[in-house]
Write a protein that holds these residues in place. Structure first.
Motif, PDB file in Angstrom:
ATOM      1  N   ALA A 110       0.831  -1.207   0.000  1.00  0.00           N
ATOM      2  CA  ALA A 110       0.000   0.000   0.000  1.00  0.00           C
ATOM      3  C   ALA A 110       0.867   1.260   0.000  1.00  0.00           C
ATOM      4  CB  ALA A 110      -0.929  -0.009   1.211  1.00  0.00           C
ATOM      5  N   ALA A 111       1.953   1.223   0.788  1.00  0.00           N
ATOM      6  CA  ALA A 111       2.851   2.387   0.859  1.00  0.00           C
ATOM      7  C   ALA A 111       3.563   2.607  -0.475  1.00  0.00           C
ATOM      8  CB  ALA A 111       3.874   2.182   1.977  1.00  0.00           C
ATOM      9  N   ALA A 112       3.849   1.517  -1.190  1.00  0.00           N
ATOM     10  CA  ALA A 112       4.609   1.605  -2.445  1.00  0.00           C
ATOM     11  C   ALA A 112       3.721   1.886  -3.653  1.00  0.00           C
ATOM     12  CB  ALA A 112       5.371   0.302  -2.660  1.00  0.00           C
ATOM     13  N   ALA A 113       2.403   1.678  -3.504  1.00  0.00           N
ATOM     14  CA  ALA A 113       1.496   1.751  -4.657  1.00  0.00           C
ATOM     15  C   ALA A 113       1.152   3.192  -5.034  1.00  0.00           C
ATOM     16  CB  ALA A 113       0.217   0.982  -4.343  1.00  0.00           C
ATOM     17  N   ASP A 114       0.687   3.341  -6.267  1.00  0.00           N
ATOM     18  CA  ASP A 114       0.270   4.652  -6.775  1.00  0.00           C
ATOM     19  C   ASP A 114      -1.207   4.830  -6.446  1.00  0.00           C
ATOM     20  OD1 ASP A 114       0.266   7.040  -8.011  1.00  0.00           O
ATOM     21  OD2 ASP A 114       0.568   6.291 -10.045  1.00  0.00           O
ATOM     22  N   SER A 148     -10.669  -0.826   9.276  1.00  0.00           N
ATOM     23  CA  SER A 148      -9.885  -0.692   8.041  1.00  0.00           C
ATOM     24  C   SER A 148      -8.793   0.362   8.215  1.00  0.00           C
ATOM     25  CB  SER A 148     -10.799  -0.308   6.863  1.00  0.00           C
ATOM     26  OG  SER A 148     -11.260   1.015   7.021  1.00  0.00           O
ATOM     27  N   TRP A 149      -7.768   0.252   7.400  1.00  0.00           N
ATOM     28  CA  TRP A 149      -6.696   1.258   7.361  1.00  0.00           C
ATOM     29  C   TRP A 149      -6.598   1.776   5.934  1.00  0.00           C
ATOM     30  CZ3 TRP A 149      -2.102  -1.603  10.297  1.00  0.00           C
ATOM     31  CH2 TRP A 149      -2.410  -1.651  11.663  1.00  0.00           C
ATOM     32  N   GLN A 150      -6.402   3.101   5.780  1.00  0.00           N
ATOM     33  CA  GLN A 150      -6.158   3.690   4.450  1.00  0.00           C
ATOM     34  C   GLN A 150      -4.714   4.173   4.397  1.00  0.00           C
ATOM     35  OE1 GLN A 150      -9.238   4.743   5.915  1.00  0.00           O
ATOM     36  NE2 GLN A 150     -10.330   3.332   4.583  1.00  0.00           N
ATOM     37  N   VAL A 151      -4.025   3.816   3.326  1.00  0.00           N
ATOM     38  CA  VAL A 151      -2.632   4.235   3.173  1.00  0.00           C
ATOM     39  C   VAL A 151      -2.482   5.008   1.869  1.00  0.00           C
ATOM     40  CG1 VAL A 151      -0.227   3.458   3.073  1.00  0.00           C
ATOM     41  CG2 VAL A 151      -1.896   2.129   4.393  1.00  0.00           C
ATOM     42  N   ASP A 152      -1.904   6.221   1.960  1.00  0.00           N
ATOM     43  CA  ASP A 152      -1.582   6.996   0.753  1.00  0.00           C
ATOM     44  C   ASP A 152      -0.236   6.516   0.235  1.00  0.00           C
ATOM     45  OD1 ASP A 152      -3.800   8.425   1.307  1.00  0.00           O
ATOM     46  OD2 ASP A 152      -2.865  10.405   1.309  1.00  0.00           O
ATOM     47  N   GLN A 171       7.531   6.990  -5.076  1.00  0.00           N
ATOM     48  CA  GLN A 171       8.869   7.594  -5.077  1.00  0.00           C
ATOM     49  C   GLN A 171       9.590   7.398  -3.739  1.00  0.00           C
ATOM     50  OE1 GLN A 171       5.908   9.027  -4.873  1.00  0.00           O
ATOM     51  NE2 GLN A 171       5.974  11.226  -4.441  1.00  0.00           N
ATOM     52  N   GLY A 172       8.912   6.793  -2.761  1.00  0.00           N
ATOM     53  CA  GLY A 172       9.585   6.515  -1.486  1.00  0.00           C
ATOM     54  C   GLY A 172       9.135   7.431  -0.371  1.00  0.00           C
ATOM     55  N   PRO A 173       9.825   7.336   0.789  1.00  0.00           N
ATOM     56  CA  PRO A 173       9.426   8.107   1.974  1.00  0.00           C
ATOM     57  C   PRO A 173       9.263   9.603   1.686  1.00  0.00           C
ATOM     58  CG  PRO A 173      11.128   6.537   2.568  1.00  0.00           C
ATOM     59  CD  PRO A 173      10.995   6.473   1.073  1.00  0.00           C
ATOM     60  N   ALA A 174       8.344  10.243   2.451  1.00  0.00           N
ATOM     61  CA  ALA A 174       8.054  11.667   2.245  1.00  0.00           C
ATOM     62  C   ALA A 174       9.012  12.567   3.009  1.00  0.00           C
ATOM     63  CB  ALA A 174       6.617  11.952   2.683  1.00  0.00           C
ATOM     64  N   ALA A 231      -2.699   0.928  -6.538  1.00  0.00           N
ATOM     65  CA  ALA A 231      -3.465   0.884  -5.283  1.00  0.00           C
ATOM     66  C   ALA A 231      -4.732   0.054  -5.480  1.00  0.00           C
ATOM     67  CB  ALA A 231      -3.822   2.294  -4.853  1.00  0.00           C
ATOM     68  N   THR A 232      -5.262  -0.506  -4.391  1.00  0.00           N
ATOM     69  CA  THR A 232      -6.445  -1.358  -4.479  1.00  0.00           C
ATOM     70  C   THR A 232      -7.135  -1.401  -3.123  1.00  0.00           C
ATOM     71  OG1 THR A 232      -7.214  -3.554  -5.187  1.00  0.00           O
ATOM     72  CG2 THR A 232      -5.172  -3.501  -3.918  1.00  0.00           C
ATOM     73  N   THR A 233      -8.259  -2.108  -3.050  1.00  0.00           N
ATOM     74  CA  THR A 233      -8.874  -2.410  -1.748  1.00  0.00           C
ATOM     75  C   THR A 233      -8.558  -3.869  -1.477  1.00  0.00           C
ATOM     76  OG1 THR A 233     -10.615  -0.790  -2.011  1.00  0.00           O
ATOM     77  CG2 THR A 233     -11.040  -2.583  -0.464  1.00  0.00           C
ATOM     78  N   TYR A 234      -7.991  -4.143  -0.300  1.00  0.00           N
ATOM     79  CA  TYR A 234      -7.483  -5.487  -0.038  1.00  0.00           C
ATOM     80  C   TYR A 234      -8.001  -6.013   1.308  1.00  0.00           C
ATOM     81  CZ  TYR A 234      -4.379  -9.474  -0.304  1.00  0.00           C
ATOM     82  OH  TYR A 234      -3.903 -10.761  -0.389  1.00  0.00           O
ATOM     83  N   ALA A 235      -8.685  -7.163   1.266  1.00  0.00           N
ATOM     84  CA  ALA A 235      -9.213  -7.771   2.496  1.00  0.00           C
ATOM     85  C   ALA A 235      -8.193  -8.745   3.076  1.00  0.00           C
ATOM     86  CB  ALA A 235     -10.525  -8.490   2.193  1.00  0.00           C
ATOM     87  N   ILE A 236      -7.930  -8.638   4.366  1.00  0.00           N
ATOM     88  CA  ILE A 236      -6.934  -9.477   5.055  1.00  0.00           C
ATOM     89  C   ILE A 236      -7.624 -10.716   5.620  1.00  0.00           C
ATOM     90  CG2 ILE A 236      -5.172  -9.500   6.884  1.00  0.00           C
ATOM     91  CD1 ILE A 236      -4.570  -7.211   4.989  1.00  0.00           C
ATOM     92  N   GLU A 237      -7.155 -11.915   5.263  1.00  0.00           N
ATOM     93  CA  GLU A 237      -7.788 -13.125   5.810  1.00  0.00           C
ATOM     94  C   GLU A 237      -7.306 -13.400   7.246  1.00  0.00           C
ATOM     95  OE1 GLU A 237      -6.562 -15.823   2.629  1.00  0.00           O
ATOM     96  OE2 GLU A 237      -5.001 -16.705   3.897  1.00  0.00           O
ATOM     97  N   PRO A 238      -8.095 -14.178   8.026  1.00  0.00           N
ATOM     98  CA  PRO A 238      -7.686 -14.485   9.400  1.00  0.00           C
ATOM     99  C   PRO A 238      -6.336 -15.199   9.442  1.00  0.00           C
ATOM    100  CG  PRO A 238      -9.963 -15.150   9.012  1.00  0.00           C
ATOM    101  CD  PRO A 238      -9.383 -14.784   7.672  1.00  0.00           C
ATOM    102  N   ASP A 239      -5.630 -15.056  10.552  1.00  0.00           N
ATOM    103  CA  ASP A 239      -4.280 -15.599  10.677  1.00  0.00           C
ATOM    104  C   ASP A 239      -4.308 -17.117  10.858  1.00  0.00           C
ATOM    105  OD1 ASP A 239      -1.680 -16.357  11.994  1.00  0.00           O
ATOM    106  OD2 ASP A 239      -1.312 -14.218  11.699  1.00  0.00           O
TER     107      ASP A 239
END
Length: 410
Positions: free
Chosen positions: A20-24, A58-62, A66-69, A216-224
């Motif tokens: 998510a951090a790396a995506a556009d 849920s968490w939203q990530v911008d 190009q890497g860290p801000a 970027a996408t919407t991604y559901a996390i499955e149980p551990d």
């Protein structure tokens, strides 16, 4: 029918945060794991200047391809191995000076094969104290890419970190792997990269990662699945039944393979499209099993082994010696405290039935998996306590409550 509410997968949440951090664009992660490890990862991203917005489920990530801000940051990785291995790799693709440190426990865990590979790719990375261990500083100036050789025989996380980095390099990566443990975790990484728009190809022992970045996408996390193993083992041991929803035939996590071990021991297992049920039959047979690919569930099996009708021998688990603690030795020592006969070798443990285990204080070494495993033993052995029960917050802060509720239902 008892249904266990298992939190999101730790491995999937960590990979999803990197992607998510790396995506556009903006990525939404649905039902991520909220635990010490993943909160540490999200906090690390925030220190690097990524925006992480959180709602209860849920968490939203911008994303920032190009890497860290920020041009400089100090990141504390807590106890998290994924945080400590993935974040320096992510930062290397940016531009700036980034220092990483971690807890004493994490400082002891090895990192050298990954840092060697990053240096081979031209990354200016320096270990401040011991070579191959935290703390370290990355002076990042982007990564050109190209060919690199990696030994992932100690941890598949080294390979995952490089795979995730690949699309952020100018030319892409060709990673030649000389040894690899925990292969199913690599399958998780490749499937998740695909969900973010990147297709990795395999040519023999080489992984070829194209440049071009992530979507970027919407991604559901499955149980551990590793966490689910304690609840499945509880059913097999008690003769009860447990269902974990959200974990079924399409599951990404190899650790769901633990239910096949329970099946071999005599439990009834049903894997549906979106749920898995384990039923105890009152029978637990001894067996010899290779757990190289599902080694995080080795302690779960060790914890129920004393109640099998014959010896339980677990093989090819040398990598469990370099986890949060030496898990192989920790399991052996605690089983002996309970009065169980145990033998160990460099990469195996054999547990013998016979003596009735008696209660004792379990020495946890601050390792969440030791606590959760021996909580299962406690279903049959009164008087088991833990020197550090709270260390479960690493992956499952509500474990004792959820397991207590299951125990009451079983």
């Amino acid at each position: 029918m008892p249904v266990a509410d298992i939190p999101g997968s730790k491995s999937i949440t960590a990979r999803a945060l990197f992607l998510a951090a790396a995506a556009d664009g903006v990525t939404t992660l649905v039902r991520p794991l909220r635990s010490d490890d993943t909160e540490g990862f999200a906090e690390g991203l925030a220190r690097l200047g990524y925006r992480v917005g959180r709602t209860p489920d849920s968490w939203q990530v911008d994303g920032r391809p190009q890497g860290p801000a920020v041009a400089e940051a100090d990141v504390y990785c807590r106890d998290g191995a994924t945080t400590a291995r993935f974040l320096p790799t992510l930062a290397a693709a940016g531009h700036g000076t980034y220092r990483f440190d971690a807890s004493e426990q994490m400082r002891r865990r090895p990192l050298l094969p990954l840092t060697r590979a990053l240096r081979e790719l031209g990354v200016d990375l320096r270990h401040e104290e011991r070579d191959g261990h935290h703390p370290l500083t990355v002076r990042a100036a982007g990564v050109a890419g190209g060919e690199v050789t990696l030994d992932a025989g100690q941890s598949s996380q080294y390979l995952t970190a490089l795979l995730l980095l690949g699309p952020l390099t100018e030319k892409g990566l060709r990673i030649h792997v000389t040894d690899l443990v925990s292969v199913p975790y690599i399958e998780i990484t490749l499937a998740m990269m695909r969900a973010f728009g990147v297709e990795v190809t395999r040519e023999g022992h080489d992984f070829v990662v194209p440049p071009g970045g992530y979507r970027a996408t919407t991604y559901a996390i499955e149980p551990d699945a590793s966490t689910s193993s304690y609840f499945f083992a509880a059913a097999a041991l008690s003769g009860g039944e447990v269902t974990v929803p959200g974990l079924g035939e399409g599951a990404l996590q190899g650790d769901l393979g633990f239910v096949d071990v329970l099946r071999r021991m005599g439990a009834e297992v049903e894997i549906g499209a979106d749920r898995t049920t384990v039923r105890g039959t009152g029978e637990l047979r001894g067996l010899t099993v290779n757990m190289r690919d599902i080694s995080d569930t080795m302690p779960t099996l060790a914890a129920i082994a004393p109640f099998a009708s014959g010896p339980v021998r677990i093989e090819d688990v040398a990598n469990t010696r370099v986890k949060e603690c030496d898990r192989l030795e920790a399991c052996a020592e605690n089983l002996r405290r309970l009065g169980v006969r145990v033998e160990t070798g460099p990469d195996w443990i054999e547990i013998h039935p016979g003596a009735t285990p008696t209660g004792a204080e379990i020495k946890t070494y601050g390792d969440h998996r030791i606590v959760m495993s021996f909580a299962v033993t406690g279903l049959r052995v009164p008087g088991i306590s833990f020197d550090d029960p709270g260390c479960v917050r690493k992956t499952f802060p509500g474990f004792h409550e959820e397991f207590g509720a299951l125990r009451a239902r079983l």
